[in-house]
Design a protein around this motif. Structure first.
Motif, PDB file in Angstrom:
ATOM      1  N   ILE A   3       0.841  -1.201   0.000  1.00 31.89           N
ATOM      2  CA  ILE A   3       0.000   0.000   0.000  1.00 31.89           C
ATOM      3  C   ILE A   3       0.876   1.251   0.000  1.00 31.89           C
ATOM      4  O   ILE A   3       0.609   2.211  -0.719  1.00 31.89           O
ATOM      5  CB  ILE A   3      -0.946   0.000   1.225  1.00 31.89           C
ATOM      6  N   THR A   6       2.279   1.849  -3.383  1.00 28.69           N
ATOM      7  CA  THR A   6       1.214   2.301  -4.276  1.00 28.69           C
ATOM      8  C   THR A   6       0.932   3.786  -4.069  1.00 28.69           C
ATOM      9  O   THR A   6       0.842   4.552  -5.035  1.00 28.69           O
ATOM     10  CB  THR A   6      -0.064   1.471  -4.047  1.00 28.69           C
ATOM     11  N   VAL A   7       0.810   4.207  -2.819  1.00 27.08           N
ATOM     12  CA  VAL A   7       0.559   5.624  -2.539  1.00 27.08           C
ATOM     13  C   VAL A   7       1.721   6.466  -3.060  1.00 27.08           C
ATOM     14  O   VAL A   7       1.504   7.496  -3.711  1.00 27.08           O
ATOM     15  CB  VAL A   7       0.309   5.861  -1.036  1.00 27.08           C
ATOM     16  N   ILE A  59      -2.345  11.274   4.168  1.00 26.92           N
ATOM     17  CA  ILE A  59      -3.217  10.786   3.098  1.00 26.92           C
ATOM     18  C   ILE A  59      -4.389  11.746   2.882  1.00 26.92           C
ATOM     19  O   ILE A  59      -4.714  12.101   1.749  1.00 26.92           O
ATOM     20  CB  ILE A  59      -3.741   9.366   3.415  1.00 26.92           C
ATOM     21  N   PHE A  74      -4.911   4.975  -3.391  1.00 22.43           N
ATOM     22  CA  PHE A  74      -4.681   3.556  -3.120  1.00 22.43           C
ATOM     23  C   PHE A  74      -4.893   2.658  -4.333  1.00 22.43           C
ATOM     24  O   PHE A  74      -4.790   1.443  -4.230  1.00 22.43           O
ATOM     25  CB  PHE A  74      -5.601   3.090  -1.982  1.00 22.43           C
TER      26      PHE A  74
END
Length: 92
Positions: A3, A6-7, A59, A74
């Protein structure tokens, strides 16, 4: 891909798609959070080889910064198609 990786990838793609330098992105991020990021911090945040441990605070503010839904950060596929060689946005 994790994750965090990916971010990081999506943050880089979104920044490039807006034509922002890392310095500009760090300054804009600081306008939202009160704590601007230097080029070095922004560069490290985009690095997938040693991804940042993203916080919920970051985020949420990245979503606001780029004007995208939280979920876009995401997505396993980059929200903006980019060239795998140079990282620049691919013409549509």
């Amino acid at each position: 891909m994790s994750i965090n990786e990916t971010v990081s990838r999506n943050v880089r793609a979104l920044r490039i798609a807006r034509g922002w330098t890392q310095e500009e992105a760090g300054r804009y991020f600081g306008e939202l959070t009160g704590a601007p990021w230097s080029n070095a911090v922004w560069s490290a945040a985009e690095r997938q080889s040693r991804p940042r441990d993203w916080t919920a605070f970051e985020i949420v503010h990245l979503s606001r910064l780029f004007g995208v839904p939280l979920g876009d950060l995401f997505q396993p596929e980059s929200p903006i198609p980019t060239c795998p060689t140079c990282g620049q946005e691919v013409p549509r």
